[in-house]
Design an enzyme around this catalytic site. Sequence first.
Site, PDB file in Angstrom:
ATOM      1  CE  LYS A 131     -10.731  -5.276   5.476  1.00 59.13           C
ATOM      2  NZ  LYS A 131     -10.555  -6.126   4.265  1.00 59.13           N
ATOM      3  N   GLY A 178     -10.989  -1.440   0.710  1.00 58.20           N
ATOM      4  CA  GLY A 178     -10.040  -1.150  -0.080  1.00 58.20           C
ATOM      5  C   GLY A 178     -10.408   0.282  -0.604  1.00 58.20           C
ATOM      6  CB  VAL A 184     -14.177  -0.616   5.636  1.00 59.58           C
ATOM      7  CG1 VAL A 184     -15.272  -1.727   5.349  1.00 59.58           C
ATOM      8  CG2 VAL A 184     -13.791  -0.717   7.271  1.00 59.58           C
ATOM      9  CB  ILE A 227     -15.453   0.493  -1.776  1.00 53.22           C
ATOM     10  CG1 ILE A 227     -15.030  -0.891  -2.696  1.00 53.22           C
ATOM     11  CG2 ILE A 227     -16.833   0.673  -1.737  1.00 53.22           C
ATOM     12  CD1 ILE A 227     -15.907  -2.200  -2.218  1.00 53.22           C
ATOM     13  N   GLY A 232      -5.554  -4.642  -2.759  1.00 53.95           N
ATOM     14  CA  GLY A 232      -4.511  -4.501  -3.826  1.00 53.95           C
ATOM     15  C   GLY A 232      -3.957  -3.211  -3.679  1.00 53.95           C
ATOM     16  CB  VAL A 290      -0.921   0.022   1.121  1.00 52.11           C
ATOM     17  CG1 VAL A 290      -1.854   1.060   1.197  1.00 52.11           C
ATOM     18  CG2 VAL A 290      -1.994  -1.236   1.284  1.00 52.11           C
ATOM     19  CD  GLU A 308      -4.578  -8.135   5.969  1.00 52.57           C
ATOM     20  OE1 GLU A 308      -3.954  -7.552   6.760  1.00 52.57           O
ATOM     21  OE2 GLU A 308      -5.097  -7.723   4.966  1.00 52.57           O
TER      22      GLU A 308
HETATM   23  N1  HSE Z   1      -6.331  -9.084   3.200  1.00 57.88           N
HETATM   24  C1  HSE Z   1      -7.209  -8.097   3.114  1.00 57.88           C
HETATM   25  C2  HSE Z   1      -8.333  -8.720   1.997  1.00 57.88           C
HETATM   26  C3  HSE Z   1      -6.607  -6.781   2.410  1.00 57.88           C
HETATM   27  O1  HSE Z   1      -7.897  -9.749   1.384  1.00 57.88           O
HETATM   28  O2  HSE Z   1      -9.384  -8.017   1.804  1.00 57.88           O
HETATM   29  C4  HSE Z   1      -7.465  -5.627   2.372  1.00 57.88           C
HETATM   30  O3  HSE Z   1      -7.867  -5.294   3.569  1.00 57.88           O
END
Ligand code: HSE
Length: 398
Positions: free
Chosen positions: A200, A129, A127, A131, A297, A12, A185
């Site tokens: 989340k 990514g 939460v 979006i 991502g 990130v 992760e």
């Molecule tokens: N490991 C998390 C997923 C990354 O797969 O959604 C994004 O929070």
Amino acid sequence: MAKVAIMGYGTVGSGVYDIIKDNACRVADNAGEKIEIKYILDIRDFDDHPEKELFTKDVNDIINDSEVTVVAEVMGGLHPAYEFTKSMLEAGKSVVTSNKELVATYGTELLAIAEEKNVNYLFEASVGGGIPVIRPLSRCLAANNITRIAGILNGTTNYILHEMFTNNKSFETALSDAQAMGYAERNPAADIEGHDACRKIAILSSLASGTEVDCERIATEGIADITLDDVHAAEAAGGVIKLIGYAEFDGGKVYSHVAPMFIKNENMLSGINGVMNGILITGDAVGDVMFYGAGAGKLPTASAVVADIVDSAIHASRRKIIGWKKARGDVMKSTGNDFAYLVRCENTEDEVKAVTNADIILCENGTVVFMTEPMSLDSCELLKSKLGKVKSAIRVLN
Ligand code: HSE
């Protein structure tokens, strides 16, 4: 000009750097001033980086530099991210983050420090990514009592389940593909066992209710026990299995769980595939609202982090208020509404019919699949013990 620091140069963090460089004009137009990266904090060496002079291993370089007004914490994990974030906020710097574990665990305290110091603590990327969901839930749906949230909140597990459903891939192969693509992760157990989705839904539930929802108290199951036999049963029942972060809100109380759930093909969430996330939020005025997009991502997550940097620059003197307060009393319920269950067992059809009136969906090779009426978790446990040969009982999302 706003001077910023990036803490953590992983997937990130490097995405945040790339977007600030590649989209510099657009970012400056939106922020009303140029955004300049002054430091990148990482314990590793990046001697081949074109701006290697930006890198530091000493967090004090950032804390003590009054020119730095916004810090992106994209290190992940609790420690030292918690200590670093606290120091930055206490030094009067805004912090933006993608770190859902930190926000879910220490968010209440960090939000209170941000309020006291009149700086921002923003977490849009934590939460979904890329979006936009944190701001819409906090702001655009502010007129509603939120009654329910049901979300596919983890890209890795959604990718794995989708590959199991569509390509008959084994769990292990699909997981290593997800890791190779940078979705999982550092410790993929957090994905597989549902803890990432739990953090989340805790964040979304805290925002929706306005008070802290403790992620430790959310009953959490992962997808490790889902087999290709369950996939077959779900297909026969006309749907799919997704890992769902679920919350119901009723009169100031919250019930929440994370679990694999059966979703009929007619439900919008059934079509959320691969690494995509989908979040269905129900408000008493607006009805159902669906949020969809890339849930993990490099660039999708960095997109939300950079947007928070822009917002922090805009709101440098007048804090952007997004968050929740410490709960007064216990806001959590241990049981919610009743659910129907998709049951797969190795009983005979007669044995099943002796204990339930449920319609049989499938009866083949010694396996019976049926769907119950909505019932409590205790009633489902009783049914399972009467049958004695239940292989899986998966809640149905209505
Ligand atoms: N490991 C998390 C997923 C990354 O797969 O959604 C994004 O929070």
